[in-house]
Write an enzyme that holds these catalytic residues in place. Structure first.
Site, mmCIF file in Angstrom:
data_model
loop_
_atom_site.group_PDB
_atom_site.id
_atom_site.type_symbol
_atom_site.label_atom_id
_atom_site.label_comp_id
_atom_site.label_asym_id
_atom_site.label_seq_id
_atom_site.Cartn_x
_atom_site.Cartn_y
_atom_site.Cartn_z
ATOM 1 N N HIS A 179 14.162 -1.684 25.211
ATOM 2 C CA HIS A 179 15.407 -0.968 24.859
ATOM 3 C C HIS A 179 16.659 -1.784 25.182
ATOM 4 O O HIS A 179 17.745 -1.477 24.682
ATOM 5 C CB HIS A 179 15.494 0.378 25.591
ATOM 6 C CG HIS A 179 14.419 1.341 25.212
ATOM 7 N ND1 HIS A 179 14.238 1.789 23.927
ATOM 8 C CD2 HIS A 179 13.446 1.928 25.952
ATOM 9 C CE1 HIS A 179 13.194 2.620 23.883
ATOM 10 N NE2 HIS A 179 12.691 2.721 25.098
ATOM 11 N N ASP A 212 4.647 0.632 21.914
ATOM 12 C CA ASP A 212 5.140 1.640 22.854
ATOM 13 C C ASP A 212 5.481 2.918 22.075
ATOM 14 O O ASP A 212 5.805 2.859 20.885
ATOM 15 C CB ASP A 212 6.397 1.085 23.545
ATOM 16 C CG ASP A 212 6.912 1.974 24.667
ATOM 17 O OD1 ASP A 212 6.647 1.655 25.846
ATOM 18 O OD2 ASP A 212 7.600 2.983 24.368
ATOM 19 N N HIS A 259 8.076 4.592 22.225
ATOM 20 C CA HIS A 259 9.501 4.604 21.862
ATOM 21 C C HIS A 259 9.863 3.379 21.030
ATOM 22 O O HIS A 259 9.347 2.286 21.262
ATOM 23 C CB HIS A 259 10.358 4.627 23.133
ATOM 24 C CG HIS A 259 10.034 5.766 24.053
ATOM 25 N ND1 HIS A 259 9.133 5.642 25.091
ATOM 26 C CD2 HIS A 259 10.479 7.040 24.078
ATOM 27 C CE1 HIS A 259 9.030 6.811 25.728
ATOM 28 N NE2 HIS A 259 9.840 7.673 25.130
ATOM 29 N N ASP A 316 2.451 4.569 26.727
ATOM 30 C CA ASP A 316 2.935 5.951 26.774
ATOM 31 C C ASP A 316 2.544 6.724 25.504
ATOM 32 O O ASP A 316 2.936 7.874 25.326
ATOM 33 C CB ASP A 316 4.455 6.020 27.027
ATOM 34 C CG ASP A 316 5.250 4.987 26.260
ATOM 35 O OD1 ASP A 316 4.683 4.292 25.389
ATOM 36 O OD2 ASP A 316 6.470 4.872 26.531
HETATM 37 C C1 OKP Z 1 11.195 3.566 28.029
HETATM 38 B B1 OKP Z 1 10.054 2.884 27.334
HETATM 39 C C2 OKP Z 1 12.790 11.602 30.151
HETATM 40 C C3 OKP Z 1 13.956 10.790 29.652
HETATM 41 C C4 OKP Z 1 13.519 9.698 28.759
HETATM 42 C C5 OKP Z 1 14.189 7.464 28.078
HETATM 43 C C6 OKP Z 1 12.775 7.025 27.952
HETATM 44 C C7 OKP Z 1 12.692 5.549 28.008
HETATM 45 C C8 OKP Z 1 11.320 5.028 27.738
HETATM 46 N N1 OKP Z 1 13.207 12.478 31.205
HETATM 47 N N2 OKP Z 1 14.426 8.610 28.873
HETATM 48 O O1 OKP Z 1 10.163 2.818 25.951
HETATM 49 O O2 OKP Z 1 8.752 3.399 27.684
HETATM 50 ZN ZN ZN Z 2 8.171 4.013 25.847
#
Ligand code: OKP
Ligand code: ZN
Length: 344
Positions: A160, A196, A198, A285
């Site tokens: 990110h 991932d 995200h 994840d």
């Molecule tokens: C990072 B990576 C949950 C809030 C989520 C952002 C998630 C970032 C993920 N309470 N905040 O891509 O695994």
């Molecule tokens: Zn993620």
């Protein structure tokens, strides 16, 4: 395969993060890497090596030097102001506000150089992130030196983080640093596959107008999933980079069948690109038990992912990104890596 382990990850130890109006226990915690290390050792995956310091220059190839300096010195500034606990941004230069000048105020610069309030900046954030990038460069050295693959075990994640901002638990974009270093070492086409949950907005943005890095990502649809403001299917690159970015957003709750169909589509694009190196942003994840994500992969699917990536046939550098079902992520990561390289 060898694992490059960033032991300094533990310097970044946030205790809490914002969630629905309160501070809750942080999800991105040192125990994540501890569990993965234990699983890698138990599986006897291969030698575990320490990162070699390559200095700041490779980071400055993808990040603005002023941004890196800010992150490096932010904790001292925050302490000098009497900050208690971890530092969080609270104000951002959104539309109509200027982001071309860095104010003197620390609070203002926290916002200038970040994208969310979900990323606690702690005493050791810089140390952990710096050594994560060094671990990634060390893993790259292994792969460029003749190893078929390497796995970089580090945290915080990186995908990110943009050229000049942190966010989504990320400070330094390890995949981007490694991809650029590979080009600087003489490669001409590098593929990044981001699995991932995200979307890796930082990685995409860094290479969006370039043809020498192809970024492909499968992820939760940004209509409902973080990072919300990037990761749609119509983002295909711009300028010289047009056609070298491919997003495969899937609805939260998507089936494993849909996920593997998207993987095939992504790999088809990458195969046509004929990359000399594949960098995998390996977030797990996507696991069904993940507390902040909504896909349904489990051990057999992670193993299948590893097998499929091996069949892709490229030299492969695995970089650890997300995965927040703390006790499960070690087994999930090892399933991918053993799927890629079965034990003899
Ligand atoms: C990072 B990576 C949950 C809030 C989520 C952002 C998630 C970032 C993920 N309470 N905040 O891509 O695994
Ligand atoms: Zn993620």
């Amino acid at each position: 395969m060898k694992t490059v382990y960033n032991a300094r990850h533990a310097a970044h130890a946030a205790t809490r993060e914002f969630f629905r109006g309160r501070l809750v226990p942080a999800f991105e915690v040192p125990a994540r890497a501890d569990y993965v290390l234990a699983a890698v050792q138990a599986a006897q995956l291969g030698e575990i090596v320490a990162p070699v310091d390559h200095g700041l220059a490779p980071l400055e190839r993808v990040h603005a030097p002023a941004y890196l300096r800010f992150v490096q010195g932010a904790w001292a500034e925050w302490q000098a102001l009497g900050g208690e606990g971890d530092a969080f941004p609270a104000v951002w230069p959104v539309r109509s506000l200027r982001s071309d000048v860095a104010p003197r105020s620390f609070a203002a610069r926290m916002g200038l150089y970040s994208m969310d309030s979900g990323t606690p900046l702690t005493a050791g954030s810089w140390e952990a992130a710096y050594w994560g990038a060094q671990a990634s460069l060390t893993g790259l050295d292994q792969v460029l030196g003749g190893e078929r693959s390497a796995y970089v075990l580090t945290r915080p994640p990186g995908h990110h983080a943009g050229a000049d901002f942190f966010g989504g638990y990320c400070f330094v974009n390890n995949a981007a640093v490694a991809a650029q270093a590979a080009l600087d070492a003489g490669l001409q086409r590098v593929a990044i596959l981001d699995v991932d949950y995200h979307h890796g907005n930082g990685t995409q943005a860094i290479f969006y107008e370039r043809a020498d890095v192809f970024y492909a990502s499968l992820h939760g649809d940004p209509q409902t999933e973080f990072p919300f403001f990037l990761g749609h299917a119509d983002e295909t690159g711009a300028g010289a980079g047009l056609g070298f970015n491919a997003n495969f957003p899937l609805p939260a709750g998507a089936s494993n069948e849909a996920w593997f169909a998207a993987l095939e589509a992504a790999l088809e694009r990458l195969q046509a690109y004929e990359p000399e190196l594949l960098i995998v942003s390996l977030g797990v994840d996507t696991y069904g038990g993940d507390p902040i994500s909504h896909f349904k992969l489990d051990r057999p699917e992670f193993s299948r992912l590893g097998q499929r990536l091996a069949a892709f046939g490229a030299r492969t550098l695995f970089l650890q990104e997300g995965g927040y079902a703390t006790e499960a992520i070690g087994h999930n990561v090892v399933a991918v890596l053993q799927g890629f390289e079965p034990r003899p």
